[in-house]
Structure formats: C-alpha cells, structure tokens
Design an enzyme around this catalytic site. Sequence first.
Site, mmCIF file in Angstrom:
data_model
loop_
_atom_site.group_PDB
_atom_site.id
_atom_site.type_symbol
_atom_site.label_atom_id
_atom_site.label_comp_id
_atom_site.label_asym_id
_atom_site.label_seq_id
_atom_site.Cartn_x
_atom_site.Cartn_y
_atom_site.Cartn_z
ATOM 1 N N ARG A 23 45.681 -23.807 -69.643
ATOM 2 C CA ARG A 23 46.353 -23.801 -68.456
ATOM 3 C C ARG A 23 46.021 -22.221 -68.078
ATOM 4 O O ARG A 23 46.285 -21.978 -66.686
ATOM 5 C CB ARG A 23 47.739 -23.903 -68.498
ATOM 6 C CG ARG A 23 47.675 -25.490 -68.829
ATOM 7 C CD ARG A 23 49.219 -25.953 -69.044
ATOM 8 N NE ARG A 23 49.162 -27.493 -69.474
ATOM 9 C CZ ARG A 23 50.091 -28.314 -69.357
ATOM 10 N NH1 ARG A 23 51.130 -28.146 -68.306
ATOM 11 N NH2 ARG A 23 49.992 -29.609 -69.995
ATOM 12 N N ASP A 52 33.044 -31.085 -90.179
ATOM 13 C CA ASP A 52 32.299 -32.005 -91.182
ATOM 14 C C ASP A 52 33.112 -32.496 -92.406
ATOM 15 O O ASP A 52 33.801 -31.579 -93.147
ATOM 16 C CB ASP A 52 31.084 -31.708 -91.266
ATOM 17 C CG ASP A 52 30.044 -31.933 -90.038
ATOM 18 O OD1 ASP A 52 30.165 -32.682 -89.437
ATOM 19 O OD2 ASP A 52 29.111 -31.288 -90.075
ATOM 20 N N GLU A 67 34.627 -20.820 -80.548
ATOM 21 C CA GLU A 67 33.771 -20.386 -79.326
ATOM 22 C C GLU A 67 34.529 -20.165 -78.095
ATOM 23 O O GLU A 67 34.824 -21.190 -77.349
ATOM 24 C CB GLU A 67 32.599 -21.229 -79.048
ATOM 25 C CG GLU A 67 31.569 -21.671 -80.191
ATOM 26 C CD GLU A 67 32.083 -22.764 -81.087
ATOM 27 O OE1 GLU A 67 32.939 -23.576 -80.473
ATOM 28 O OE2 GLU A 67 31.694 -22.961 -82.039
ATOM 29 N N TYR A 126 29.019 -31.990 -95.932
ATOM 30 C CA TYR A 126 28.550 -30.424 -95.357
ATOM 31 C C TYR A 126 28.426 -29.729 -96.798
ATOM 32 O O TYR A 126 27.257 -28.986 -96.856
ATOM 33 C CB TYR A 126 29.509 -29.966 -94.579
ATOM 34 C CG TYR A 126 28.899 -28.767 -93.805
ATOM 35 C CD1 TYR A 126 28.224 -29.046 -92.460
ATOM 36 C CD2 TYR A 126 29.055 -27.413 -94.120
ATOM 37 C CE1 TYR A 126 27.555 -27.900 -92.222
ATOM 38 C CE2 TYR A 126 28.473 -26.405 -93.715
ATOM 39 C CZ TYR A 126 27.732 -26.606 -92.588
ATOM 40 O OH TYR A 126 27.113 -25.833 -91.857
#
Length: 194
Positions: A115, A128, A138, A171
């Site tokens: 927000r 994974d 990110e 993985y």
Amino acid sequence: MRLSDTHIKEYLNDGRIVIEPAPTDEMISGVTADLRLGNKFRTFHAHTAAYVDLSGPKDQLNKAMESIMSDEIVLDEGEAFFLHPGELALAITYEKVTLPADIVGWLDGRSSLARLGLMVHVTAHRIDPGWSGNIVLEFYNSGKLPLALRPMMKIGAMSFETLTGPCANPYNTRKDAKYKDQNSAVASRISDDR
C-alpha cells in the site's frame, strides 16, 4: 493443499520444514510464517547501455551484468537501505529456508508495504521443493516516496503447499540449479540458462 498454522508448526517441530532461525509462535498465523529482511542488498548502476540482450552470447551477457550490478551492500545494525521511486534492488531474507521434495513454498509481500508502493518480489515468488538457502527478494518501489528498509523488519510471509508426492528432481539435486545454497543477494545468472 496449503498448510494451516497448526501444520506449519508441526512440520517445523519435526524438521520436515526448516526455517533458521526458527520463527516464534507470533510469526506463524493462518497459513503463513513471517520472514524478515536480511542485511544484504544489491542495486543497479546507472548505465548508458541501450539494452541487455538476454539471449545473446554468454560472454557479452556476463559483461553487461557485471557493468550494471553493484557489489553487495552489507548494512550494519541500525542502518537503512533507501529504495527510491522507480528503482529495482535485490535483497535477502534474514531467515534461511529448507524445504523437502514434497513441499513448495510461496512468498507473498505484506499488504501494508504494498500500500506504500513496495513490491517485495517482482515475479519470482515460488520456492521450489528441495530449496535450501536465504531467499532473494526483488524489490521495486512503485510509489511516490523513497522507502527506508531496515534489516529485521517483517518483509513477507511464506505459505507451504504439499504436493501429491515428492518431486523426482527437487532443486537441491538439480545440476542446473543456479542459486543453490545462496546466502547473499545473488545477481541474475541468466547466462547459465544454456
């Protein structure tokens, strides 16, 4: 099926899911376990390249990535990382997460941060089966004001989903796993996709 808070605690207690350091009971609710921000970041340098050819020759791609990514920034206790409007940066979670071959994790940013314009993961929110390591975030500031981000603040919540059975190729066993055992704000290794 997503795990409830009761089952998340059960899976943590018996070691099927490992979060280090272990979350307190207050950090587990509904269908998630809270994760906090670590102290390692990586930013993008201002650059004059017209573009980065993501499918071009590997050596050119590596050179381009080296020219646009900063060295890792490690904050001391009490310091803040400032993410300005329109900027993208990488960071890590404080916690290390380890999943078995039959559980997939999903990382969601906090609504309260969204927000204010903070995207915690641009697109990569699946963790994974077989993953073990800190999770790279990110960050993108889509708001109008710079945001001060401090290590140890609650940054997201992770939910866990059981699979119909264990993966044949989790993985941690994949030869092409580019981010295995990461513990820093690792930059893109897209050139390893070949």
